[in-house]
Design a protein around this motif. Sequence first.
Motif, mmCIF file in Angstrom:
data_model
loop_
_atom_site.group_PDB
_atom_site.id
_atom_site.type_symbol
_atom_site.label_atom_id
_atom_site.label_comp_id
_atom_site.label_asym_id
_atom_site.label_seq_id
_atom_site.Cartn_x
_atom_site.Cartn_y
_atom_site.Cartn_z
ATOM 1 N N UNK A 143 23.443 -74.653 25.480
ATOM 2 C CA UNK A 143 22.338 -74.034 26.233
ATOM 3 C C UNK A 143 21.603 -73.001 25.380
ATOM 4 N N UNK A 144 22.365 -72.216 24.629
ATOM 5 C CA UNK A 144 21.759 -71.185 23.794
ATOM 6 C C UNK A 144 20.901 -71.797 22.698
ATOM 7 N N UNK A 145 21.422 -72.876 22.088
ATOM 8 C CA UNK A 145 20.671 -73.533 21.023
ATOM 9 C C UNK A 145 19.397 -74.173 21.564
ATOM 10 N N UNK A 146 19.490 -74.786 22.758
ATOM 11 C CA UNK A 146 18.301 -75.383 23.364
ATOM 12 C C UNK A 146 17.260 -74.325 23.716
ATOM 13 N N UNK A 147 17.734 -73.161 24.218
ATOM 14 C CA UNK A 147 16.806 -72.095 24.605
ATOM 15 C C UNK A 147 16.087 -71.508 23.384
ATOM 16 N N UNK A 148 16.817 -71.417 22.266
ATOM 17 C CA UNK A 148 16.226 -70.820 21.062
ATOM 18 C C UNK A 148 15.469 -71.840 20.226
ATOM 19 N N UNK A 149 15.726 -73.122 20.470
ATOM 20 C CA UNK A 149 15.063 -74.158 19.690
ATOM 21 C C UNK A 149 15.647 -74.344 18.318
ATOM 22 N N UNK A 150 16.843 -73.836 18.068
ATOM 23 C CA UNK A 150 17.489 -73.925 16.759
ATOM 24 C C UNK A 150 18.215 -75.263 16.679
ATOM 25 N N UNK A 151 17.595 -76.291 16.130
ATOM 26 C CA UNK A 151 18.176 -77.616 16.055
ATOM 27 C C UNK A 151 19.342 -77.702 15.063
ATOM 28 N N UNK A 152 19.294 -76.905 14.002
ATOM 29 C CA UNK A 152 20.414 -76.922 13.047
ATOM 30 C C UNK A 152 21.689 -76.420 13.716
ATOM 31 N N UNK A 153 21.544 -75.374 14.501
ATOM 32 C CA UNK A 153 22.715 -74.861 15.219
ATOM 33 C C UNK A 153 23.225 -75.899 16.222
ATOM 34 N N UNK A 154 22.315 -76.577 16.905
ATOM 35 C CA UNK A 154 22.724 -77.607 17.871
ATOM 36 C C UNK A 154 23.462 -78.747 17.178
ATOM 37 N N UNK A 155 22.958 -79.150 15.991
ATOM 38 C CA UNK A 155 23.643 -80.205 15.236
ATOM 39 C C UNK A 155 25.043 -79.778 14.844
#
Length: 728
Positions: A479-491
């Motif tokens: 959820x945090x990665x989606x909210x911030x838009x940080x795709x590298x963190x999501x990966x």
Amino acid sequence: MRNIWRIFVADMKRLFSNTVCIIITLGLVLIPSIFSWYNVIACWNAFDNTGNLMVAVANCDEGYKSDIVPIDMNIGDKVVSALRANDQIHWVFTSEEDAVEGAKSGHYYAAVVIPESFSRDMLTFYSDNMKHAQIIYYSNEKKSAVAPKITDQGADTVSYQVNEVFAETMAEVALGVAQSISQYADENDVQGDLGRISQRVREVGSGLTRTKEVLALYSGLVDSAQGIVAGSVDLLTHAQGAVAEAKGPIDKSVSSASNMVDVLKGAAGNLSGAMESTANDMDAVAAAADAAFDAAVNDVDAGGDDLKTLAGHVGDASARYRDLATQLGGFRDQLPEEQRPALDAAVAAMNNAADQMAAAGEGLSSAGDQLKTDATNVNASRDQVKGQIADAKSSLAQAKDDYEQNMKPQLQTLADQTAAAVERLQTEDGRLAAAVDELSASADSAKSTMADAAESIEAACAKLETTAGELAQLADQVDSALASGDMEQLQKILGGDAKTLAQALAAPVSIDRQALYPVENFGSAMAPFYTTLGLFIGSLLLLVTVKPALSRSQEEGLTNPKPRQLFLGRFCTVAMLSLAQTTVMGLGNIFFLDVQHVHPLLLMLVFWGAGLVFTAIIYSLVATFANLGKAIAVLLLIVQVTGCGGSFPLQILPGFVQVLSPWLPATHVVNAMRAAMMGTTGMDFWYSMGMLALFLIPAAILGLVLRRPLSKFMHWYVEKVESSGLVA
């Protein structure tokens, strides 16, 4: 006994009198073993050959490629690959039409069809309209009675393979998920799908948390139970101490009460004997007084001295009698309240008798003094003394009667009641100590079990809490990665925890199977059933071949034979043949078939005992009812095939079979044979053998007692049957 021996010896000679008889005898001995061995060998490793059962597999799965995971995945193909490596069943991979038609025609025992949407249903578990993936299973139950049950296990194997492949596929796809996130980072629907995945993971974590809370409640319950058990242990420990402290006083009480019983019984006998002796003494006193007065005619001084001496003896007897009354009165406090008046009356009568004796003694003394001073009134003194002696004797007789009728039975009853109380006290003392020891051991065992259970529950709670935390943390990170838009963190997040996600969703569980009294093979498991049938069939063959009744020529060589001698003599012959049958079958099972035998001697004992009991039952039936008895024996065989519990558990059979089973001898033979082959539990072997031996009682009653009263009926029956000219 001599006639029985003659019949047995003559029969043994006839069995081997010529070649044909020898062949028949060998056939009687070997045929039951052949029947048993053939069936046991036939099913020895039946379930090791399930690879010969053909099950068709039709894979119609079209595969699936999602927008989130741009990879073509076909779970059906992976299931097929896994089944190819499974040799428990002969898997035939074919088309859907051939699989279904082959199952209908009987070419295949079953068919498994993987539908077209299988991969789609498996890989859209997170969607709102998710559906459980299904595999279609066709089973031809007409083909065989047992095969459908085996192929059902094959269907379970397919289900297991699917679950395992799914978990592995989820792990393999993890890198593809990370790559797809990088490629479709700008697409809004990707973020929506990832949000739904995050929500699904969070729901799984919440479910694990609720499960942990339920286990925590169980843990609290176990803790409370531990406290109760610990309190019980302390209470029982105090009880053991109290029992130990009370044992000393109880032993003293038992000893004192035992002494009291001896005193009561001794006193009752002593008082009765003393009264009898005193009454006899008064007769001697009367005779001695007459002799003293007669002597006074010639010598006054000598007669007077004799009377004085006699007076001293009577006085001593009076004192002893008064002591007996005092001794009897000493039991007053030990008697119940309602028995004390009778005791007081008996003591008063004895004291009165003692007074009368004392008066007689004084009369004798006065008569002796009077003779020495004035010998003119000898006859008057004689009459007075004789009257006093008669009064004393009458009082003694009355006191003795009162004692014998009233007090002596009560004293004897008191002694018996006291003895019974002593015995109960000793018995209850032992029971109390045994009960406390048993309860203490049970409480200690329960305390240990509760401690282990609490430890296991606490460990499970901790593991569930950890897993739920990891899943919640994973959802928060997504959820945090989606909210911030940080795709590298999501990966990074999904790439590192894809395995955790797959494990949580697949939830694989392994089973640790531990067999109690393990059976080495299926042949050994079925050996008790087929062997018991073989034993009964062997006994039936004996009575089909051997005649229970002796011919007239055979009876002529006997000395005044009795019916029971004829019955037992021929039974010895069939019993010897039965022992030969069971010995061959038992040794063959152990050394030829090598069936499982934990206790070989007990196994042989079962063979011998079962053969003799079966033979006795069938012999009594045939000896009493002739051919009708053989029909009854066949009916008994039919009932025992299912009712003995040798193949199917009794609990799954109809209620009337369960009720009938304990009354069948084969049931107890099967149970005893299993205990001897796989291992005993307590006294289960000897209990089964004892129950089997009880069937000898009705067989003996039928053959030795009822056979003669039923002979008229059998003559009428045989006459009617033979009159048909067809049935013998």
